[in-house]
Design a protein around this motif. Structure first.
Motif, mmCIF file in Angstrom:
data_model
loop_
_atom_site.group_PDB
_atom_site.id
_atom_site.type_symbol
_atom_site.label_atom_id
_atom_site.label_comp_id
_atom_site.label_asym_id
_atom_site.label_seq_id
_atom_site.Cartn_x
_atom_site.Cartn_y
_atom_site.Cartn_z
ATOM 1 N N ARG A 188 -13.725 11.642 3.269
ATOM 2 C CA ARG A 188 -14.514 12.067 4.438
ATOM 3 C C ARG A 188 -14.160 13.480 4.859
ATOM 4 O O ARG A 188 -15.018 14.293 5.147
ATOM 5 N N ILE A 198 -13.123 -7.220 -4.528
ATOM 6 C CA ILE A 198 -11.835 -6.798 -3.955
ATOM 7 C C ILE A 198 -11.034 -8.017 -3.512
ATOM 8 O O ILE A 198 -9.822 -8.102 -3.709
ATOM 9 N N LEU A 227 -17.118 4.016 9.704
ATOM 10 C CA LEU A 227 -16.920 3.748 8.281
ATOM 11 C C LEU A 227 -17.949 2.712 7.865
ATOM 12 O O LEU A 227 -18.202 1.752 8.616
ATOM 13 N N VAL A 282 -10.332 7.013 1.574
ATOM 14 C CA VAL A 282 -11.575 7.168 2.333
ATOM 15 C C VAL A 282 -11.431 8.316 3.341
ATOM 16 O O VAL A 282 -12.345 9.121 3.516
ATOM 17 N N LYS A 337 0.827 -1.213 0.000
ATOM 18 C CA LYS A 337 0.000 0.000 0.000
ATOM 19 C C LYS A 337 0.854 1.252 0.000
ATOM 20 O O LYS A 337 1.962 1.255 0.533
ATOM 21 N N ALA A 371 -16.752 3.147 0.737
ATOM 22 C CA ALA A 371 -16.013 2.397 -0.283
ATOM 23 C C ALA A 371 -16.846 1.175 -0.625
ATOM 24 O O ALA A 371 -17.770 0.821 0.112
ATOM 25 N N ILE A 372 -16.536 0.555 -1.745
ATOM 26 C CA ILE A 372 -17.203 -0.692 -2.130
ATOM 27 C C ILE A 372 -16.220 -1.821 -1.903
ATOM 28 O O ILE A 372 -15.266 -1.995 -2.664
ATOM 29 N N LEU A 373 -16.447 -2.582 -0.843
ATOM 30 C CA LEU A 373 -15.590 -3.729 -0.554
ATOM 31 C C LEU A 373 -16.370 -5.004 -0.862
ATOM 32 O O LEU A 373 -17.491 -4.943 -1.353
ATOM 33 N N ILE A 413 -14.050 3.489 -4.505
ATOM 34 C CA ILE A 413 -12.634 3.829 -4.415
ATOM 35 C C ILE A 413 -11.881 2.864 -5.328
ATOM 36 O O ILE A 413 -11.724 1.680 -5.010
ATOM 37 N N ILE A 430 -6.866 2.420 -0.228
ATOM 38 C CA ILE A 430 -8.291 2.638 0.014
ATOM 39 C C ILE A 430 -8.526 3.419 1.308
ATOM 40 O O ILE A 430 -9.274 4.407 1.329
ATOM 41 N N SER A 431 -7.882 2.997 2.399
ATOM 42 C CA SER A 431 -8.131 3.657 3.686
ATOM 43 C C SER A 431 -7.692 5.118 3.657
ATOM 44 O O SER A 431 -8.362 5.994 4.223
ATOM 45 N N GLU A 452 -4.760 0.124 -5.322
ATOM 46 C CA GLU A 452 -4.976 -1.030 -4.432
ATOM 47 C C GLU A 452 -5.888 -2.066 -5.079
ATOM 48 O O GLU A 452 -5.731 -3.269 -4.848
ATOM 49 N N ALA A 479 -8.738 -5.610 6.000
ATOM 50 C CA ALA A 479 -7.397 -5.164 5.598
ATOM 51 C C ALA A 479 -7.456 -3.883 4.766
ATOM 52 O O ALA A 479 -6.595 -3.012 4.887
ATOM 53 N N ALA A 480 -8.486 -3.762 3.928
ATOM 54 C CA ALA A 480 -8.607 -2.550 3.103
ATOM 55 C C ALA A 480 -8.772 -1.314 3.977
ATOM 56 O O ALA A 480 -8.327 -0.228 3.614
ATOM 57 N N PHE A 481 -9.421 -1.483 5.115
ATOM 58 C CA PHE A 481 -9.592 -0.354 6.035
ATOM 59 C C PHE A 481 -8.500 -0.305 7.109
ATOM 60 O O PHE A 481 -8.603 0.468 8.072
ATOM 61 N N ASP A 482 -7.469 -1.123 6.971
ATOM 62 C CA ASP A 482 -6.364 -1.155 7.948
ATOM 63 C C ASP A 482 -6.861 -1.468 9.349
ATOM 64 O O ASP A 482 -6.350 -0.910 10.330
#
Lengths: 248, 248
Positions: free
Chosen positions: A144, B158, B127, A140, A73, B152-154, A153, A136-137, A157, B174-177
């Motif tokens: 926001r 993805i 989120l 986002v 990332k 986001a679209i997870l 998004i 992505i994070s 990634e 993981a995408a959002f950490d």
């Protein structure tokens, strides 16, 4: 300039570069660095620090693009780049907690003033998504903070590839089930637009003369052939509306 | 029920199942099928047609989960499933254009009436993203149609894995950490929640007794242990707010 009236008829989605095009990374990184490192006693040329960090950007990404390291990332790449410039600014001894926090500065950047309203107008007629090298994070958080009404998004990634690699653009078009020609890449950087055009996307340049500060290398106009060139995101909305209205 | 006051303190992201949990697929698919096939002279039991199509869902996904076919978007799986039931409804001769249009019925489903407002409230504190087996373009269409304000679209596209495979849940976190324990999976299906819990996510059940029509198998209550059980999305917002307020 190609016939702009061709554009609106086919374009369904707008893809946005983010750093420099939608947000002012230089002021934001300088501000965050001062807010985090200043209280620890560091006195740097903060904009120069931001420039130096961003200056490692392509070098860091090239480690992934070349295959020298596995995809990681942008947060990870940013940290590698930060570590690389620490000695240059006498920051080798800075506490790890401060450096970790500093690395998230890229999530706390402010949009150029035209962006939120312009995206709101564009969203009425087009799907809109970032096609950025940011993760992505991170994106986002920027969306926001700044009120970007993205539909999804997309970007590095999703593609697991960094622009200007073709996969970064093509994966975004594929995610929206669109041919590249139905997608308009919007960026303040001619090299990003050239790469998108080579993949078959339409292109729109946004003037960001102050991206690198006063007298810096921010692009006031495209250095490559593009379908559109706009002064800002609101101007892009006006150009695309004009395009729509000129449809037969 | 575990201590709900533990929940709000740690949860940062809410992940939503979509078909059945946020949108009423049965009524929508029946309506779209009638609108597309009716004018061609077909007279079917439209809700039964919707049930039959959805009835192939897990079979179709299992082709991917088992590795029999490579990952393909849900749009592709839906079309394979549609082709499988055509003979059962005397639709083998339906024109390809109509079938292609019918396959997009899943993008034109309406939300249950509590959803848009409930998501708006939840987004103020968390989120929010779909973690659905639907593909990105399909979910963007549903979000636009129904005013879902996702960050986001997870989900499956993805992760390139279909729920209940662990990767589908873990890739979203993981995408959002975030660690799985900071993510709350929200679904009207106990098997989805069991799989999420096995990955370490928190879980919230939404009652959708009418998902499969009156007298159908829609779940009024969870059949498995969950952290929360809510009557609808607005109720979930109230439960999570109560949780927030009970923090020390």
């Amino acid at each position: 300039m190609p016939d702009a009236s061709l554009l609106g008829a086919n374009v369904k989605a707008l893809f946005f570069d983010v750093f420099g095009t939608l947000v002012d990374w230089r002021s934001g990184v300088a501000r965050e660095a001062e807010a985090i490192l200043g209280p620890l006693g560091y006195r740097l040329d903060w904009p120069a620090f931001a420039d130096a960090w961003r200056g490692e950007y392509q070098t860091g990404l090239e480690d992934v693009r070349s295959g020298r390291i596995a995809f990681a990332k942008l947060d990870v790449i940013h940290r590698r780049n930060l570590d690389r410039i620490l000695p240059r600014f006498g920051l080798e001894g800075a506490p790890e907690a401060a450096l970790g926090e500093l690395n998230l500065a890229w999530r706390r950047l402010d949009a150029w003033p035209d962006v939120a309203a312009g995206l709101g107008v564009l969203r009425e007629a087009f799907l809109i998504a970032p096609v950025s090298n940011g993760n992505i994070s991170l994106l986002v958080a920027l969306a926001r903070r700044n009120g970007f009404p993205f539909d999804a998004i997309l970007g590095a990634e999703i593609a697991r590839a960094y622009k200007p690699a073709p996969e970064a653009y093509l994966a975004a078009a594929a995610a929206f089930d669109l041919p590249p020609s139905a997608c308009l890449m919007v960026a303040a950087h001619s090299d990003d637009l050239s790469a998108a055009a080579a993949c078959g996307l339409r292109t729109a340049h946004i003037a960001r003369p102050l991206e690198f500060g006063p007298g810096g290398e921010g692009e006031s106009a495209p250095k490559t052939r593009t379908d559109l060139a706009a002064a800002d995101i609101g101007d892009l909305a006006r150009l695309l509306r004009a395009t729509e209205e000129s449809k037969p």
